[in-house]
Design a protein around this motif. Structure first.
Motif, PDB file in Angstrom:
ATOM      1  N   ASN A  87       0.065  -6.541   9.294  1.00 39.49           N
ATOM      2  CA  ASN A  87       1.018  -5.523   8.865  1.00 39.49           C
ATOM      3  C   ASN A  87       2.422  -5.948   9.287  1.00 39.49           C
ATOM      4  O   ASN A  87       2.721  -6.104  10.457  1.00 39.49           O
ATOM      5  N   SER A  93       1.621  -5.718   4.017  1.00 40.60           N
ATOM      6  CA  SER A  93       0.961  -6.677   4.900  1.00 40.60           C
ATOM      7  C   SER A  93       0.864  -8.017   4.209  1.00 40.60           C
ATOM      8  O   SER A  93       0.745  -8.113   2.988  1.00 40.60           O
ATOM      9  N   THR A 103       5.250  -4.330   7.991  1.00 44.62           N
ATOM     10  CA  THR A 103       6.162  -3.295   7.496  1.00 44.62           C
ATOM     11  C   THR A 103       7.420  -3.176   8.342  1.00 44.62           C
ATOM     12  O   THR A 103       8.512  -2.978   7.835  1.00 44.62           O
ATOM     13  N   ARG A 104       7.266  -3.295   9.652  1.00 44.24           N
ATOM     14  CA  ARG A 104       8.420  -3.121  10.538  1.00 44.24           C
ATOM     15  C   ARG A 104       9.023  -4.455  10.985  1.00 44.24           C
ATOM     16  O   ARG A 104       9.930  -4.472  11.802  1.00 44.24           O
ATOM     17  N   ASP A 129       0.829  -1.187   0.000  1.00 43.69           N
ATOM     18  CA  ASP A 129       0.000   0.000   0.000  1.00 43.69           C
ATOM     19  C   ASP A 129       0.872   1.249   0.000  1.00 43.69           C
ATOM     20  O   ASP A 129       1.562   1.530   0.978  1.00 43.69           O
ATOM     21  N   THR A 189       2.957   0.664   3.504  1.00 36.71           N
ATOM     22  CA  THR A 189       2.910  -0.516   4.353  1.00 36.71           C
ATOM     23  C   THR A 189       2.951  -1.784   3.523  1.00 36.71           C
ATOM     24  O   THR A 189       2.560  -1.809   2.363  1.00 36.71           O
TER      25      THR A 189
END
Lengths: 268, 351
Positions: free
Chosen positions: B62, B57, B64-65, B3, B55
């Motif tokens: 999610n 997922s 992302t991190r 996204d 992001t």
């Protein structure tokens, strides 16, 4: 033309080998002369000087001290050097090239200068915090570790540079945490560099004379220093016998190492 | 799944505003020239490159991190990235070991994975003892054996020779369909993308230019870049004179609708153009002269010089009975096409 060139080439290579190997051969030859005063050709050959060296406790003690210092300092130098090489090759941080130059620095400084500097530094620490480092075994080992780090850094960095980080990424992708990636993938892949680094570190430490001269304590002389002391009042083939023993030891180490890793590939 | 993904390197935007959802069991190919951001996008999904914005997922979570080891993706690297110091079986079993699968179960799944890629019995070998094609299958097995949520392929065929590539292409696609793997696939090879993907994402300059099924993208390219990158095409520059008529140079060409005025380009695939000897009655046709004929085996190319510019015509190589057989260099010809086969696109001077 081409035959002349071939002869010239082979002769040149042979001459280089002769320059490198003749002194070694001479020392080994000398150690078997059956005369105290060295004269050519010798009247006969004997094992006497080996027995003589063995019978002198200072040689045995010196050998053990050198062995101990070389093993411990190589272990320290290889661990630190490997970590540093990894950071230098894979890391991204400011001052990287300066750090690389610094880590290779001890190679560029003459041993006597390094020894003097360290001696003064150790004495300063002694005075400042009343804790003796100068002329102690730990002090000597620390100094030798400094000497061994550049070798490991160079050899490990060279072996790492040829490694694509993709294998490490693949391991991470398969669920390995960073430490596991290092232990299971990175370390085995740079094994040849680490083994070669350990070998050269050991040799560097074991043979060091100039720096050690300034840092050894009473009764804790390393083998090269014992040999120098002996030379001051005696000149006989005993030293050649001790040197031959050293040559054989280091030669054996290289042969064994070569079994594990292809040394010529790592060094070139 | 992706996204508004964006990645900046210094002043260079490598990937910008990439939005993409890969459905369960779908194979999506990221296609584009080198440096278009497709590999960076894939590496952001795997977690090797942190996105500057946006992001990622996976399966609704999610990530992302999340670090790479916590993402549960199975990646096949361009150079395979096998562990050279481990046996084939240990390579394949590495992911299972990391997931603390018991030894017996591990052995069973390794054997199963090796059977799946037809490498049974080679588990004791070292990667260096295998051929390129076999190494590639070890890499597949290693990524598949852990049942990843997403299967990521980074130019997995680029190190194989042409014949093997065609074979492995079919193999990977069959495997992916049989196992229902959700797959993101990076390639610069349009044939690879067309034959393997359920959907294509054509990228250029860090951006998605078009997303669609191979057919949609090929038949209805969104812009001149996509048209030129995927397959061969003729780009005739000019403008729409009135709906149904495209003016290029002195030629008035049939087109499908269009708004008059604006400078635009008419894109026609070379295999959609009909060609006849000049002098034959044909209305609305573009006259021209053959400048070169290239024999490609099954197909033949005619390079035709016309008032609208140079036009490439491709047809199955004609047999002796076919009048096309007679057309040679220097001959006058007439070109024609179904107006619906041409596609009007905004002109882009740098393409």
């Amino acid at each position: 033309m081409s035959i002349a060139r071939t002869i010239l080439w082979r002769g040149g290579v042979g001459a280089v080998f002769a320059v490198v190997l003749l002194p070694v051969a001479a020392v080994i030859w000398l150690s078997f002369f059956n005369q105290e005063i060295v004269a050519f050709p010798p009247p006969g050959y004997t094992w006497h000087w080996y027995a003589n060296a063995w019978s002198k406790p200072e040689f045995v003690r010196g050998f053990l001290t050198s062995l101990q210092v070389a093993l411990v300092s190589a272990a320290i130098g290889v661990s630190l050097g490997t970590a540093a090489a990894y950071a230098l090759v894979r890391g991204r941080f400011p001052g990287k090239s300066a750090l690389a130059a610094l880590l290779l620095g001890p190679l560029a400084v003459p041993g006597v200068v390094l020894g003097t500097g360290l001696y003064v530094f150790f004495v300063q620490i002694d005075n400042a915090i009343d804790f003796q480092i100068a002329a102690t075994l730990p002090g000597l080992i620390a100094a030798h570790a400094l000497l061994t780090i550049p070798w490991t850094v160079r050899l490990v960095a060279a072996s790492l540079q040829g490694l694509h980080p993709a294998a490490e990424e693949a391991a991470a992708n398969l669920g390995a945490r960073p430490w596991t990636v290092f232990r299971r993938v990175t370390l085995p892949m740079m094994r040849s560099g680490v083994v070669a680094g350990a070998l050269f570190s050991f040799i560097q430490s074991f043979e060091n004379l100039e720096m050690s001269l300034l840092l050894v304590g009473p009764g804790r002389s390393t083998l090269p220093i014992v040999m120098l002391n002996y030379l001051e009042y005696r000149v006989d083939p005993t030293l050649a016998a001790v040197a031959t023993a050293q040559i054989v030891l280091i030669g054996l180490l290289m042969v064994i190492t070569d079994r594990f890793v292809n040394l010529s590939r790592v060094v070139s | 799944m992706l996204d508004g993904l964006r990645r900046v390197y210094g002043a260079t935007v490598a990937v910008d505003r990439v939005d993409l959802t890969v459905a369960q069991g779908e194979l999506v190919a990221l296609l584009g020239p080198s440096g278009c951001g497709k590999t960076t996008t894939l590496r952001m999904v795997a977690g090797f490159v942190p996105p500057s914005a946006g992001t990622v997922s996976i399966g609704g979570t999610n990530v992302t991190r999340a670090p790479p080891f916590a993402r549960d993706t199975g990646m096949v690297f361009q150079g395979y990235a096998l562990f050279p110091h481990m046996s084939v079986a240990d390579n394949v079993g590495f992911g299972l070991e990391m997931r603390r699968v018991a030894r017996a179960e591990r052995q069973r799944r390794i054997a199963e994975a090796l059977r799946l890629v037809r490498l049974d019995g080679l588990g004791d070998r070292r990667p260096a003892q295998l051929s390129g094609g076999q190494q590639q299958r070890v890499a597949l097995a290693r990524a598949l054996v852990v049942n990843p949520k997403v299967f990521l392929l980074d130019e997995p065929l680029s190190n194989l020779d042409a014949r093997l590539r065609a074979e492995v292409r079919v193999e990977i696609r069959a495997l992916q369909q049989r196992l229902g793997l959700t797959t993101l696939f990076v390639t610069h090879d349009q044939e690879e993308a067309l034959t393997m993907a359920d959907r294509l994402v054509v990228m250029n300059g860090g951006r998605v230019r078009q997303t669609g099924t191979p057919e949609e993208v090929y038949e209805r390219p969104a812009d001149l870049f996509v048209a030129g990158f995927l397959g061969r095409c003729n780009i005739l520059r000019g403008s729409v004179e009135r709906p149904g008529v495209f003016r290029a140079g002195n030629a008035a060409l049939p087109c499908d609708g269009g708004a008059p005025g604006l400078r635009s380009a008419l894109v026609i695939r070379p295999e959609r153009i009909a060609m006849t000897h000049a002098g034959m009655p044909a209305s609305g046709a573009l006259p021209g002269r053959v400048a070169m004929v290239t024999y490609l085996g099954g197909l033949t190319d005619w390079h035709v010089r016309t008032d609208a510019g140079d036009v490439l015509v491709t047809r199955p190589t004609p047999d002796d009975a076919d009048p096309l057989r007679q057309i040679a260099v220097g001959d006058g010809v007439a070109l024609d096409w179904n107006p619906a086969a041409g596609r009007l696109l905004p002109d882009h001077p740098d393409l």
